[in-house]
Design an enzyme around this catalytic site. Structure first.
Site, PDB file in Angstrom:
ATOM      1  N   LYS A   1      39.785  46.224 -25.557  1.00 49.99           N
ATOM      2  CA  LYS A   1      39.541  47.396 -26.825  1.00 49.99           C
ATOM      3  C   LYS A   1      39.459  48.888 -26.279  1.00 49.99           C
ATOM      4  O   LYS A   1      39.345  49.579 -25.842  1.00 49.99           O
ATOM      5  CB  LYS A   1      38.249  47.497 -27.073  1.00 49.99           C
TER       6      LYS A   1
ATOM      7  N   ARG B   1      31.226  34.543 -31.208  1.00 54.33           N
ATOM      8  CA  ARG B   1      31.353  33.391 -31.759  1.00 54.33           C
ATOM      9  C   ARG B   1      30.935  32.096 -30.389  1.00 54.33           C
ATOM     10  O   ARG B   1      30.230  31.155 -30.694  1.00 54.33           O
ATOM     11  CB  ARG B   1      32.721  32.654 -32.684  1.00 54.33           C
TER      12      ARG B   1
HETATM   13  N1  BES Z   1      32.379  43.002 -31.901  1.00 52.05           N
HETATM   14  C1  BES Z   1      33.322  42.801 -32.514  1.00 52.05           C
HETATM   15  C2  BES Z   1      33.922  42.903 -34.349  1.00 52.05           C
HETATM   16  C3  BES Z   1      33.966  44.613 -35.163  1.00 52.05           C
HETATM   17  C4  BES Z   1      34.984  45.219 -35.176  1.00 52.05           C
HETATM   18  C5  BES Z   1      32.492  44.536 -35.247  1.00 52.05           C
HETATM   19  C6  BES Z   1      34.838  46.559 -35.388  1.00 52.05           C
HETATM   20  C7  BES Z   1      32.344  46.055 -35.699  1.00 52.05           C
HETATM   21  C8  BES Z   1      34.051  46.702 -36.049  1.00 52.05           C
HETATM   22  C9  BES Z   1      34.529  40.907 -31.834  1.00 52.05           C
HETATM   23  O1  BES Z   1      33.518  40.872 -30.940  1.00 52.05           O
HETATM   24  C10 BES Z   1      35.636  41.293 -32.280  1.00 52.05           C
HETATM   25  O2  BES Z   1      35.727  42.540 -30.870  1.00 52.05           O
HETATM   26  N2  BES Z   1      36.269  40.475 -32.904  1.00 52.05           N
HETATM   27  C11 BES Z   1      37.860  40.795 -33.010  1.00 52.05           C
HETATM   28  C12 BES Z   1      37.790  39.247 -32.910  1.00 52.05           C
HETATM   29  C13 BES Z   1      39.596  39.286 -32.718  1.00 52.05           C
HETATM   30  C14 BES Z   1      40.246  39.512 -31.538  1.00 52.05           C
HETATM   31  C15 BES Z   1      40.372  37.664 -32.780  1.00 52.05           C
HETATM   32  C16 BES Z   1      38.244  42.012 -34.373  1.00 52.05           C
HETATM   33  O3  BES Z   1      38.108  41.124 -34.711  1.00 52.05           O
HETATM   34  O4  BES Z   1      39.700  42.620 -33.789  1.00 52.05           O
HETATM   35 MN    MN Z   2      34.540  41.456 -29.485  1.00 52.48          MN
END
Ligand code: BES
Ligand code: MN
Ligand code: ZN
Length: 497
Positions: free
Chosen positions: A276, A350
């Protein structure tokens, strides 16, 4: 903090602060009218002048200076009577308690007469609103700022007559149990990742299980391997912290089928190799909010002795990049036997959930509810006011919707049409773990649905409701503890049927 329920007259009560709750555009009720008289009509005068607004949660501090025994008097708005709900009451008293704490009150007396609500509901809402409103996370503050000495010590709920006192007391006990579990969840979510590793959360769960008579099993890596939990193990591969899989059971439902609650418990989500951006990455300590909600709900179920069989399942791991981490391009074999091609190691929730959902199916449950900080897309779609809901069973979705309205932890449904499944088709495996930018909430849920077999299932995406950047009436900035009250209400409603 102690909450007492007493019968008596406010005039005779020596207290740091009294609270009077008032509806907008209405004459003060019987008790408020008497207090008004004692203050030579100051309250009605101020309302008439427009200085005192009575919208929900509006507060106005007065100093009676001996005319009643309370040192301070706080007028608190309840808004319009026609729009009144228990949630408005929680909001009003949450704000009231906070402003009295700032004023320096340590002992508060709240006049309950005139609030039109069933006595038990009233007690519950008052306990929840004040405890959750006064919540602070002080564990890592030292010295002055750790203002524990200035915390509110007692809140007395005062009622003039004895009628309904017992019911109100009962409601207070329920509210206290629910609030305590919410506080536990908030504390866990606010904790630094180093202080809530999978091992530490497992230890915390052990304490809770012992205290509340829950049955707990903790699966270690070796057992995960035997069960074939390749998705959970894949996500954990980059971390030096060993993963844990928690199975918490509340068995008070005789021969009734189990309700399975599954909570995403990523104790820190760096994104892994698909790392990230640095900005706000600290927030990803809240990626275990689903697990915290499940622990909180099952804790309350035990405290309230709900006549149900419930199993809580927590797949717990960090998501970290390292030489041993799983990679984009990898294919993971899940416990169900289905394979998932990894396009982004940041779509890890997921994955751990897929194995946990398969495990849930071994209980032949009446319903599976999963709760997860799953997709940033959920915040784009719904903002911070609603939790995303998808699922396969209309009856249980309706129950969840109702529980959301009751608790104020509202949910909003999104569609799970078969056309969306196109987006997660993989060229080389059974599915892929991302479906592109469009409809991110839905494609994530679509993947999950492949692991619930024929069992009724409700999915809750709490990605942007688990944490709040702005202060709310009974939710300070930070971890909200979302899901504890929602799931508890869902369970209580289920037990009622
Ligand atoms: N934990 C995150 C989702 C999230 C993002 C929660 C921002 C709270 C605030 C999750 O694991 C994630 O990173 N999801 C990705 C999915 C994508 C790579 C398909 C996302 O939402 O960007
Ligand atoms: Mn994630
Ligand atoms: Zn995540």
């Amino acid at each position: 903090m102690k909450i007492n329920v007493r019968a008596g007259k406010i005039e005779k009560y020596k207290t740091d602060a009294a609270i009077i709750l008032l509806f907008e555009k209405e004459k003060p009720g019987k008790v408020a009218e008497r207090v008004d008289k004692a203050l030579d009509g100051m309250i009605s005068r101020l309302i008439k002048k427009g200085d005192v607004k009575l919208t929900t949660g509006a507060v106005h501090l007065l100093y009676p200076e001996g005319r009643i025994r309370a040192e301070r008097l706080l007028l608190v708005g309840l808004g319009n009577r026609s729009e009144f709900t228990p949630n408005r009451l929680r909001q009003a008293v949450g704000k009231a308690a906070c402003s009295l704490r700032s004023a320096g009150a340590r002992d508060i007396t709240l006049i309950t007469d005139g609030v039109v609500l069933d006595a038990e509901e009233l007690g519950q809402a008052l306990a929840e609103g004040t405890i959750l409103g006064l919540y602070r996370f002080l564990k890592y503050k030292t010295g002055e700022e750790n203002g524990l000495a200035r915390d509110v010590q007692t809140i007395t709920l005062l009622k003039e007559s004895i009628g309904g006192l017992k019911a109100m007391q009962k409601g207070v006990k329920v509210g206290e149990a629910i609030a305590a579990s919410t506080v536990m969840a908030r504390d866990l979510v606010s904790s630094p990742p180093a202080d809530k590793t999978p091992t530490i959360i497992a230890a915390r769960a052990k304490e809770i299980a012992r205290k509340f008579g829950l049955k707990l099993r903790v699966l270690e890596k070796e057992q995960m391997r035997k069960l074939g939990m390749g998705a959970l193990l894949g996500v954990s591969a980059g971390s030096v912290q060993p993963p844990k899989f928690l199975i918490v059971e509340h068995r008070k439902g005789g021969k009734k089928p189990f309700i399975a609650l599954v909570g995403k418990t990523i104790t820190f989500d760096s994104g892994g190799i698909s790392i990230k951006p640095a900005e706000n990455m600290d927030r990803m300590k809240d990626d275990m909010s689903g697990g915290a909600a499940v622990l909180g709900a099952i804790r309350t179920a035990a405290a309230l002795k709900l006549p149900l069989n419930i199993v809580g399942l927590l797949p717990i791991t960090e998501n970290m990049p390292s030489g041993s981490a799983y990679k984009p391009g990898d294919v993971l074999r899940t416990m169900s036997g289905q394979t998932i091609e990894i396009l982004s190691t940041d779509a890890e929730g997921r994955l751990v959930l897929s194995d946990a959902l398969t495990y849930a199916c071994t209980y032949k449950p009446a319903v599976i509810v999963d709760i997860a900080t799953l997709t940033g897309a959920c915040g784009i779609a719904l903002g911070t006011e609603a939790t995303g809901m998808l699922g396969t069973d209309d009856r249980f979705k309706q129950m969840m919707r109702a529980a959301g309205e009751t608790t104020g932890e509202r949910v909003w449904e999104m569609p799970l049409w078969e056309e969306y499944y196109e987006q997660i088709k993989s060229d080389i495996a059974d599915m892929k773990n991302t479906g592109g930018r469009r409809g991110g909430v839905i494609t994530a849920a679509a993947l999950l649905s492949k692991f619930v077999q024929k069992y009724p299932w409700v999915h809750l995406d709490i990605a942007t409701t688990a944490w709040t950047e702005t202060e709310r009436p009974y939710t300070p900035k930070g971890a909200t503890g979302i899901g504890v009250r929602l799931l508890t209400q869902f369970l209580r409603d289920y037990a009622e049927k």
